[in-house]
Design a protein around this motif. Structure first.
Motif, PDB file in Angstrom:
ATOM      1  N   ILE A   9       0.844  -1.195   0.000  1.00  0.00           N
ATOM      2  CA  ILE A   9       0.000   0.000   0.000  1.00  0.00           C
ATOM      3  C   ILE A   9       0.880   1.246   0.000  1.00  0.00           C
ATOM      4  CG2 ILE A   9      -1.901  -1.158   1.180  1.00  0.00           C
ATOM      5  CD1 ILE A   9      -1.018   0.293   3.755  1.00  0.00           C
ATOM      6  N   GLU A  10       0.302   2.353  -0.429  1.00  0.00           N
ATOM      7  CA  GLU A  10       1.021   3.623  -0.431  1.00  0.00           C
ATOM      8  C   GLU A  10       0.848   4.373   0.884  1.00  0.00           C
ATOM      9  OE1 GLU A  10      -0.104   5.959  -3.750  1.00  0.00           O
ATOM     10  OE2 GLU A  10       0.652   4.540  -5.247  1.00  0.00           O
ATOM     11  N   GLY A  11      -0.292   4.184   1.525  1.00  0.00           N
ATOM     12  CA  GLY A  11      -0.550   4.875   2.780  1.00  0.00           C
ATOM     13  C   GLY A  11      -1.716   4.250   3.508  1.00  0.00           C
ATOM     14  N   ASP A 231       8.463  -1.780  11.964  1.00  0.00           N
ATOM     15  CA  ASP A 231       9.492  -2.019  10.947  1.00  0.00           C
ATOM     16  C   ASP A 231      10.293  -3.288  11.191  1.00  0.00           C
ATOM     17  OD1 ASP A 231      10.877  -0.959  13.196  1.00  0.00           O
ATOM     18  OD2 ASP A 231      12.478  -0.207  11.894  1.00  0.00           O
ATOM     19  N   SER A 232       9.893  -4.108  12.177  1.00  0.00           N
ATOM     20  CA  SER A 232      10.651  -5.325  12.487  1.00  0.00           C
ATOM     21  C   SER A 232       9.796  -6.571  12.314  1.00  0.00           C
ATOM     22  CB  SER A 232      11.178  -5.274  13.925  1.00  0.00           C
ATOM     23  OG  SER A 232      11.702  -6.525  14.311  1.00  0.00           O
ATOM     24  N   LEU A 233      10.239  -7.470  11.449  1.00  0.00           N
ATOM     25  CA  LEU A 233       9.553  -8.750  11.305  1.00  0.00           C
ATOM     26  C   LEU A 233       9.600  -9.547  12.596  1.00  0.00           C
ATOM     27  CD1 LEU A 233      10.817  -9.754   7.761  1.00  0.00           C
ATOM     28  CD2 LEU A 233       8.416  -9.523   8.391  1.00  0.00           C
ATOM     29  N   ARG A 234      10.748  -9.541  13.246  1.00  0.00           N
ATOM     30  CA  ARG A 234      10.979 -10.383  14.428  1.00  0.00           C
ATOM     31  C   ARG A 234      10.131  -9.965  15.621  1.00  0.00           C
ATOM     32  NH1 ARG A 234      14.353  -9.397  18.588  1.00  0.00           N
ATOM     33  NH2 ARG A 234      14.960 -11.163  19.903  1.00  0.00           N
ATOM     34  N   THR A 235       9.902  -8.660  15.784  1.00  0.00           N
ATOM     35  CA  THR A 235       9.140  -8.202  16.943  1.00  0.00           C
ATOM     36  C   THR A 235       7.750  -7.698  16.558  1.00  0.00           C
ATOM     37  OG1 THR A 235      10.243  -6.038  16.797  1.00  0.00           O
ATOM     38  CG2 THR A 235      11.186  -7.670  18.304  1.00  0.00           C
ATOM     39  N   ASP A 236       7.663  -6.689  15.713  1.00  0.00           N
ATOM     40  CA  ASP A 236       6.376  -6.079  15.395  1.00  0.00           C
ATOM     41  C   ASP A 236       5.442  -7.026  14.649  1.00  0.00           C
ATOM     42  OD1 ASP A 236       7.086  -3.429  16.408  1.00  0.00           O
ATOM     43  OD2 ASP A 236       8.422  -3.316  14.688  1.00  0.00           O
ATOM     44  N   ILE A 237       5.958  -7.676  13.625  1.00  0.00           N
ATOM     45  CA  ILE A 237       5.097  -8.510  12.779  1.00  0.00           C
ATOM     46  C   ILE A 237       4.819  -9.855  13.445  1.00  0.00           C
ATOM     47  CG2 ILE A 237       4.804  -9.516  10.496  1.00  0.00           C
ATOM     48  CD1 ILE A 237       4.868  -6.359  10.726  1.00  0.00           C
ATOM     49  N   ALA A 238       5.845 -10.495  13.995  1.00  0.00           N
ATOM     50  CA  ALA A 238       5.642 -11.772  14.682  1.00  0.00           C
ATOM     51  C   ALA A 238       4.746 -11.599  15.904  1.00  0.00           C
ATOM     52  CB  ALA A 238       6.983 -12.369  15.090  1.00  0.00           C
ATOM     53  N   GLY A 239       4.956 -10.510  16.652  1.00  0.00           N
ATOM     54  CA  GLY A 239       4.136 -10.269  17.833  1.00  0.00           C
ATOM     55  C   GLY A 239       2.691 -10.021  17.482  1.00  0.00           C
ATOM     56  N   ALA A 240       2.451  -9.239  16.433  1.00  0.00           N
ATOM     57  CA  ALA A 240       1.082  -8.975  15.998  1.00  0.00           C
ATOM     58  C   ALA A 240       0.385 -10.272  15.593  1.00  0.00           C
ATOM     59  CB  ALA A 240       1.085  -7.978  14.851  1.00  0.00           C
ATOM     60  N   ALA A 241       1.080 -11.093  14.821  1.00  0.00           N
ATOM     61  CA  ALA A 241       0.489 -12.352  14.362  1.00  0.00           C
ATOM     62  C   ALA A 241       0.131 -13.256  15.536  1.00  0.00           C
ATOM     63  CB  ALA A 241       1.450 -13.059  13.410  1.00  0.00           C
ATOM     64  N   ALA A 242       1.036 -13.357  16.509  1.00  0.00           N
ATOM     65  CA  ALA A 242       0.786 -14.217  17.663  1.00  0.00           C
ATOM     66  C   ALA A 242      -0.400 -13.726  18.489  1.00  0.00           C
ATOM     67  CB  ALA A 242       2.031 -14.294  18.535  1.00  0.00           C
ATOM     68  N   LEU A 249       4.137  -3.900   7.688  1.00  0.00           N
ATOM     69  CA  LEU A 249       5.586  -3.790   7.794  1.00  0.00           C
ATOM     70  C   LEU A 249       6.063  -2.571   7.018  1.00  0.00           C
ATOM     71  CD1 LEU A 249       8.364  -5.031   8.646  1.00  0.00           C
ATOM     72  CD2 LEU A 249       8.372  -6.184   6.415  1.00  0.00           C
ATOM     73  N   LEU A 250       6.894  -1.764   7.666  1.00  0.00           N
ATOM     74  CA  LEU A 250       7.465  -0.580   7.025  1.00  0.00           C
ATOM     75  C   LEU A 250       8.854  -0.926   6.506  1.00  0.00           C
ATOM     76  CD1 LEU A 250       6.296   2.012   9.671  1.00  0.00           C
ATOM     77  CD2 LEU A 250       5.160   1.332   7.547  1.00  0.00           C
ATOM     78  N   LEU A 251       9.000  -0.875   5.192  1.00  0.00           N
ATOM     79  CA  LEU A 251      10.191  -1.415   4.531  1.00  0.00           C
ATOM     80  C   LEU A 251      11.400  -0.509   4.610  1.00  0.00           C
ATOM     81  CD1 LEU A 251       8.432  -2.821   1.337  1.00  0.00           C
ATOM     82  CD2 LEU A 251       9.052  -4.062   3.419  1.00  0.00           C
ATOM     83  N   ASP A 252      11.214   0.748   4.965  1.00  0.00           N
ATOM     84  CA  ASP A 252      12.346   1.668   5.051  1.00  0.00           C
ATOM     85  C   ASP A 252      13.009   1.659   6.422  1.00  0.00           C
ATOM     86  OD1 ASP A 252      11.832   2.347   2.470  1.00  0.00           O
ATOM     87  OD2 ASP A 252      11.003   4.327   2.893  1.00  0.00           O
ATOM     88  N   GLY A 253      12.601   0.745   7.292  1.00  0.00           N
ATOM     89  CA  GLY A 253      13.141   0.664   8.642  1.00  0.00           C
ATOM     90  C   GLY A 253      14.382  -0.209   8.721  1.00  0.00           C
ATOM     91  N   ILE A 254      14.473  -1.024   9.782  1.00  0.00           N
ATOM     92  CA  ILE A 254      15.705  -1.771  10.036  1.00  0.00           C
ATOM     93  C   ILE A 254      16.008  -2.820   8.969  1.00  0.00           C
ATOM     94  CG2 ILE A 254      15.612  -1.395  12.521  1.00  0.00           C
ATOM     95  CD1 ILE A 254      14.635  -4.306  12.798  1.00  0.00           C
ATOM     96  N   HIS A 255      14.995  -3.248   8.205  1.00  0.00           N
ATOM     97  CA  HIS A 255      15.231  -4.242   7.150  1.00  0.00           C
ATOM     98  C   HIS A 255      15.540  -3.609   5.795  1.00  0.00           C
ATOM     99  CE1 HIS A 255      14.004  -7.387   9.844  1.00  0.00           C
ATOM    100  NE2 HIS A 255      12.761  -6.940   9.935  1.00  0.00           N
ATOM    101  N   GLY A 256      15.506  -2.293   5.713  1.00  0.00           N
ATOM    102  CA  GLY A 256      15.588  -1.625   4.418  1.00  0.00           C
ATOM    103  C   GLY A 256      16.805  -1.986   3.589  1.00  0.00           C
ATOM    104  N   ALA A 286       4.531  -1.243   3.343  1.00  0.00           N
ATOM    105  CA  ALA A 286       4.630   0.106   2.818  1.00  0.00           C
ATOM    106  C   ALA A 286       6.030   0.618   3.102  1.00  0.00           C
ATOM    107  CB  ALA A 286       3.583   1.022   3.439  1.00  0.00           C
ATOM    108  N   GLY A 287       6.415   1.698   2.438  1.00  0.00           N
ATOM    109  CA  GLY A 287       7.734   2.253   2.706  1.00  0.00           C
ATOM    110  C   GLY A 287       7.820   2.887   4.071  1.00  0.00           C
ATOM    111  N   LYS A 288       6.933   3.842   4.323  1.00  0.00           N
ATOM    112  CA  LYS A 288       6.890   4.563   5.589  1.00  0.00           C
ATOM    113  C   LYS A 288       5.453   4.606   6.110  1.00  0.00           C
ATOM    114  CE  LYS A 288      10.681   7.827   4.532  1.00  0.00           C
ATOM    115  NZ  LYS A 288      11.166   7.163   3.295  1.00  0.00           N
ATOM    116  N   MET A 289       5.312   5.059   7.351  1.00  0.00           N
ATOM    117  CA  MET A 289       3.976   5.242   7.894  1.00  0.00           C
ATOM    118  C   MET A 289       3.486   6.631   7.489  1.00  0.00           C
ATOM    119  SD  MET A 289       2.351   4.812  11.709  1.00  0.00           S
ATOM    120  CE  MET A 289       2.516   6.505  12.218  1.00  0.00           C
ATOM    121  N   VAL A 290       2.692   6.644   6.429  1.00  0.00           N
ATOM    122  CA  VAL A 290       2.123   7.897   5.922  1.00  0.00           C
ATOM    123  C   VAL A 290       0.641   7.665   5.670  1.00  0.00           C
ATOM    124  CG1 VAL A 290       4.276   8.726   4.904  1.00  0.00           C
ATOM    125  CG2 VAL A 290       2.728   7.301   3.542  1.00  0.00           C
ATOM    126  N   TRP A 291      -0.095   8.744   5.600  1.00  0.00           N
ATOM    127  CA  TRP A 291      -1.532   8.654   5.371  1.00  0.00           C
ATOM    128  C   TRP A 291      -1.841   8.446   3.880  1.00  0.00           C
ATOM    129  CZ3 TRP A 291      -5.590   7.313   7.815  1.00  0.00           C
ATOM    130  CH2 TRP A 291      -6.866   7.632   7.380  1.00  0.00           C
TER     131      TRP A 291
END
Length: 291
Positions: A9-11, A231-242, A249-256, A286-291
């Motif tokens: 998504i773009e925003g 921006d973290s698969l290991r914490t933000d995304i895995a935690g949300a799923a659990a 996931l914001l792709l411009d973060g730590i995994h960028g 998305a790249g960043k958290m934007v509206w």
């Protein structure tokens, strides 16, 4: 983990109608430790204007009052979110109240492996702070002294604590964080190394379920109506799923940089490869958290 399609998504405006609440990471999502990230404060304000509930959830090893005070300094208004929770707050409450058997069994003598900026985690808990692990009942790990420190600087104290079989509390499960333009290690790296040395670790914060239960209670919403953002698969995304949440996931973060350098014909292929490795696949990207 089976591959699942991630929608790009773009925003957030594209999916805002699908959720009533948002669980939003801070470092790498709203700010970089120094200043707000472009578009992020405006996005929070837009969510609130749309009638959404917003809870900030940070793995900062500091209490909520410190986290929100820092947001004030950065110019992120309190009107742009409803609630805030941090791994540091969860750590403080566990040390203060000792309502579970693991924390109840800890002694009172604490060796703090971390800088003075994290001291509020241990204040008003009745702990006796000691200057070395040889005098400690347990280790409280909050982070590195200087953002440029390598993990090797702490090998000696970690090895000594492990040899004494001291339990460790990790007040920030993140392995790394971006501070300004610099990648720095977090207390999660201490914990990872400590477990490699045979030590026992109790984690507070993402991706562990207790902090998500707290946030869902604050939002007063069912998991299926809440989107986790970070921006973290290991914490933000895995935690949300659990916790039963969809995730962005914001792709411009730590995994960028890693995603950009990975082989693969498309961004989707690179993201799927990383998601398989981490065992966590985002609902959206998305790249960043934007509206």
């Amino acid at each position: 983990m089976t591959d699942t399609a991630t929608r790009h998504i773009e925003g957030l405006r594209q999916i805002a109608s699908s959720y009533d609440g948002y669980l939003v990471d801070l470092w790498g999502t709203v700010h970089n430790g120094v200043a707000p990230l472009p578009g992020a404060p405006e996005c929070l304000a837009a969510l609130k204007a749309a009638g959404k509930k917003v809870c900030l959830l940070s793995n900062a090893p500091r209490r909520v009052r410190s986290v929100t005070a820092r947001l004030d300094e950065m110019g992120v208004p309190r009107s742009s979110y409803d609630h805030a929770m941090s791994s540091g707050e969860a750590t403080h409450l566990a040390l203060r109240d000792r309502t579970d058997p693991w924390h109840a069994a800890l002694g009172a003598r604490c060796f703090h492996l971390g800088p003075p900026r994290d001291n509020d985690v241990r204040e008003d808990t009745g702990l006796e702070m000691v200057p070395s692990v040889e005098k400690a009942d347990f280790v409280l790990a909050t982070g590195i002294d200087d953002y440029a420190d390598p993990i090797e600087k702490y090998e000696g104290v970690l090895a000594e604590a492990a040899a004494r079989r001291l339990p460790m509390i990790c007040a920030n499960p993140d392995l790394v964080v971006i501070v300004g333009e610099q990648m720095s290690i977090c207390a999660g790296m201490f914990a990872k190394r400590y477990e490699e040395l045979g030590g026992e670790v109790f984690y507070h914060g993402k991706p562990h379920p207790s902090v998500y239960r707290t946030c869902l209670e604050l939002l007063d919403l069912p998991p299926e109506r809440v989107l986790g953002i970070g921006d973290s698969l290991r914490t933000d995304i895995a935690g949300a799923a659990a916790a039963g949440l969809d995730s962005l996931l914001l792709l411009d973060g730590i995994h960028g940089e890693e995603i950009a350098a990975m082989p693969g014909a498309s961004l989707d292929e690179r993201l799927q490869a990383m998601a398989r490795r981490e065992g966590a696949s985002p609902t959206y990207a998305a790249g960043k958290m934007v509206w």
